[in-house]
Design a protein around this motif. Structure first.
Motif, short mmCIF file in Angstrom:
data_model
loop_
_atom_site.label_atom_id
_atom_site.label_comp_id
_atom_site.label_asym_id
_atom_site.label_seq_id
_atom_site.Cartn_x
_atom_site.Cartn_y
_atom_site.Cartn_z
N ASP A 88 -35.62 30.00 -25.03
CA ASP A 88 -35.08 28.65 -24.80
C ASP A 88 -35.99 27.54 -25.29
N ASN A 89 -37.10 27.89 -25.96
CA ASN A 89 -38.10 26.89 -26.36
C ASN A 89 -38.60 26.08 -25.18
N ALA A 90 -38.70 26.72 -24.03
CA ALA A 90 -39.14 26.05 -22.82
C ALA A 90 -40.66 25.94 -22.76
N LEU A 91 -41.13 25.06 -21.90
CA LEU A 91 -42.55 24.96 -21.59
C LEU A 91 -42.95 26.23 -20.85
N GLU A 92 -43.95 26.96 -21.36
CA GLU A 92 -44.32 28.25 -20.79
C GLU A 92 -45.56 28.09 -19.91
N VAL A 93 -45.48 28.55 -18.68
CA VAL A 93 -46.56 28.33 -17.72
C VAL A 93 -47.61 29.43 -17.83
N ASP A 94 -48.86 28.99 -17.95
CA ASP A 94 -50.02 29.87 -17.90
C ASP A 94 -50.54 29.82 -16.46
N PHE A 95 -50.52 30.97 -15.77
CA PHE A 95 -51.01 31.04 -14.38
C PHE A 95 -52.54 31.02 -14.45
N PHE A 133 -45.96 17.95 -36.78
CA PHE A 133 -47.41 18.08 -36.86
C PHE A 133 -47.85 19.45 -37.34
N LYS A 134 -46.90 20.26 -37.77
CA LYS A 134 -47.16 21.64 -38.19
C LYS A 134 -47.66 22.49 -37.02
N ARG A 135 -47.21 22.15 -35.82
CA ARG A 135 -47.48 23.00 -34.66
C ARG A 135 -46.28 23.90 -34.43
N ARG A 136 -46.54 25.18 -34.17
CA ARG A 136 -45.44 26.05 -33.78
C ARG A 136 -44.82 25.54 -32.49
N ARG A 137 -43.53 25.73 -32.37
CA ARG A 137 -42.83 25.22 -31.18
C ARG A 137 -43.04 26.17 -29.99
N THR A 138 -44.30 26.39 -29.71
CA THR A 138 -44.70 27.14 -28.52
C THR A 138 -45.57 26.21 -27.70
N ARG A 139 -45.08 25.86 -26.53
CA ARG A 139 -45.79 24.90 -25.68
C ARG A 139 -46.20 25.62 -24.40
N ILE A 140 -47.49 25.69 -24.16
CA ILE A 140 -48.04 26.42 -23.01
C ILE A 140 -48.78 25.43 -22.12
#
Length: 557
Positions: free
Chosen positions: A260-267, A343-350
């Protein structure tokens, strides 16, 4: 160069020297790296044992004591390359990979110089250069994947200074403890962690990626400061009439595989990366192994305070894996097909948010609930078009600023803001003809991931060894995501038995049209009853008594 505040803040934590506006390695280090770059026939570095000798020699040339590194590191490097790795693979490393990493390190001074030359052009008026992003200082750093590769090569060779990192509460960054742990307490899972790192280096040495990764320290002010800002208190949450967002329950699957291209939570641990470069092998550590570019943030991001979160956008995934903790295994190459933003960032947001550690009954205290929900809110807030975070507060006049707590106020969360230099971000010039190294990008593109369809992908944050209550933690994250105006939560239960009724409960709550305030107040009432031993039911069974007929009451803690 010498007058740059960003460079001067990070220079004590780098192994380089500066003279006449140029960064450089000491001559003896250049000599050693050049020899390694030409292969073992020139450097004689053809085994793990000799590699460590070369590392020690370079540290001495940098006036860095080897005594500050783990005493078992030499045995760890030797164990991996001289015993565990197949002879053919080991030969390839010393013939090809080590020389390539040495060449990359020789480029580190010029890569950093190019980075600082272009840092002022990423977004006009917003500081983006590599620097110490200290506690209580919101800000963002943009790094090219090539520069990250060079920094991680530096960590592999254990060349970062370490004596001054503790005073700034910085995580470990050199790989000495990672290799030492392999020798001191060998396990297949730990070897697999190192194999993920090895695979990353093999990939970037064969084909250097050309994207960008951003690292942001997000700050939610915890109390009134000189800036007259405030964070939500219990009364704020109790009165919130924001509607609850959609809630999707996944009994199987992994956060990093969400589509879903969601914001992914790092515990997260409060020290970014946790035990990634030591013996840890749970959610955060695994993520740092399969997306090794995350490790670069450990260089310059000190410990998180209660009102802080760290968001990393663009980290590429390189490895597949199976298992978890002791069963973790490297499972080969992964091709990251995520598209890139302007910005040439992969659409992975952690986003890294650290939970309270081992709270037990403390978890039910109002102050602890408030700490956790505000921590999650800090991570989940959409700071649209501003890395200065001015847009999450409503100016009420008379030097009072308040965070939006209702539907009317929240409509202001996405309004246009200006940078700290007073220049509207919409005025950032776009020049598609400039060389990509200038990183000049259309700001509209920079926030393209922050449209209203970006939800949150999370799971049992702070449960496991941290001792959190899975039912309350799920509700806390739901409240924070809703207050942050995220459209949905994708919740991965990882098969936790305590959450087998999560889907039923969230649907029941949504069917009653509860607001954030309604659910928060119910949590407070339940938690008070738990604290005073008036109930020993889990929150779900307490909230919906019919569930208690199919679930046993939990034992008092």
């Amino acid at each position: 160069m010498e007058n740059r505040e960003d460079l001067n803040s990070i220079l004590p934590y780098l192994p380089l020297l500066i003279r006449s506006s140029s960064l450089y390695w000491p001559p003896r280090v250049v000599e050693a790296l050049k020899a390694m770059s030409e292969g073992p026939t020139h450097s004689r570095v053809d085994s793990g044992e000799v590699l460590w000798q070369a590392i020690s020699d370079m540290r001495r040339s940098l006036s860095l004591s080897a005594r500050l590194l783990s005493p078992s590191a030499p045995q760890g490097y030797a164990l991996l390359f001289d015993e565990l790795v197949h002879e053919k693979e080991s030969k390839r490393w010393f013939d090809e990979i080590i020389p390539a990493l040495a060449r990359l390190l020789l480029q580190l001074p010029s890569l950093l110089e190019m980075h600082f030359q272009s840092a002022d052009d990423v977004v006009r008026g917003v500081e983006t250069g590599l620097r110490l992003l200290d506690s209580q200082q919101a800000g963002i750093v943009f790094l090219s994947q090539e520069l990250i590769g060079a920094l991680l090569a530096c960590a592999f060779f254990c060349l970062f200074p370490v004596s001054n990192r503790g005073a700034k509460e910085l995580p470990v960054i050199n790989f000495d403890h990672l290799f030492a742990s392999l020798y001191e307490s060998y396990s297949e899972s730990h070897e697999s962690k190192i194999r993920c790192i090895m695979h990353y280096f093999e990939r970037v040495c064969s084909c250097m990626p050309t994207g960008t990764v951003s690292f942001e320290r997000k700050l939610l002010p915890a109390e009134y400061h000189s800036s007259s800002t405030t964070a939500p208190n219990a009364d704020f949450w109790s009165k919130s009439d924001i509607s609850l967002c959609a809630f999707k329950v996944h009994s199987s699957g992994l956060i990093e595989d969400q589509s879903d291209n969601a914001l992914e939570v790092d515990f997260a641990n409060k020290y970014l990366g946790g035990g990634a470069l030591n013996r840890g092998c749970v959610q955060e550590e695994i993520r740092f192994m399969i997306n090794p570019e995350l490790i670069a943030g450990m260089l310059f991001l000190p410990r998180m305070d209660d009102n802080e979160a760290i968001e990393i956008v663009g980290a590429e995934r390189f490895s597949c894996y199976t298992g978890y903790a002791s069963s973790f295994r490297f499972a080969g190459d992964y091709i990251d097909k995520k598209t890139m933003d302007a910005f040439k960032r992969r659409r992975t947001r952690i986003v890294a948010i650290d939970a309270l550690c081992a709270p037990k009954m403390r978890h039910f205290k109002d102050i602890c609930l408030l700490r956790e929900i505000n921590k999650a809110l800090c991570g989940f807030l959409i700071h649209r078009k501003s890395w200065q975070h001015k847009n999450i507060f409503i100016d009420k006049g008379d030097n009072e600023i308040q965070l939006a707590s209702n539907e009317k106020d929240s409509s202001l969360l996405n309004t246009e803001t200006t940078t700290s230099h007073g220049a509207p971000l919409d005025d950032v010039e776009t020049n598609r003809e400039k060389h990509v190294s200038n990183f000049v990008r259309d700001v509209e593109g920079s926030v393209s991931m922050d449209h209203q369809d970006v939800g949150v992908a999370t799971g049992n944050w702070g449960c496991g060894v941290f001792g959190g209550d899975p039912e309350l933690k799920a509700m806390i994250q739901w409240l924070a995501a809703s207050q942050a105006r995220r459209p949905f939560i994708s919740y991965y239960t990882f098969g936790a038995q305590a959450l087998e009724n999560l889907d039923q409960v969230t649907k029941w709550i949504i069917s009653h049209d509860w607001t954030v305030g309604d659910l928060w107040n119910m949590m407070l009432e339940y938690s008070a009853q738990r604290l005073y031993k008036q109930t020993n039911l889990g929150f779900f069974s307490w909230l919906i008594p019919s569930l208690s007929t199919t679930n046993e009451a939990i034992s008092p803690s």
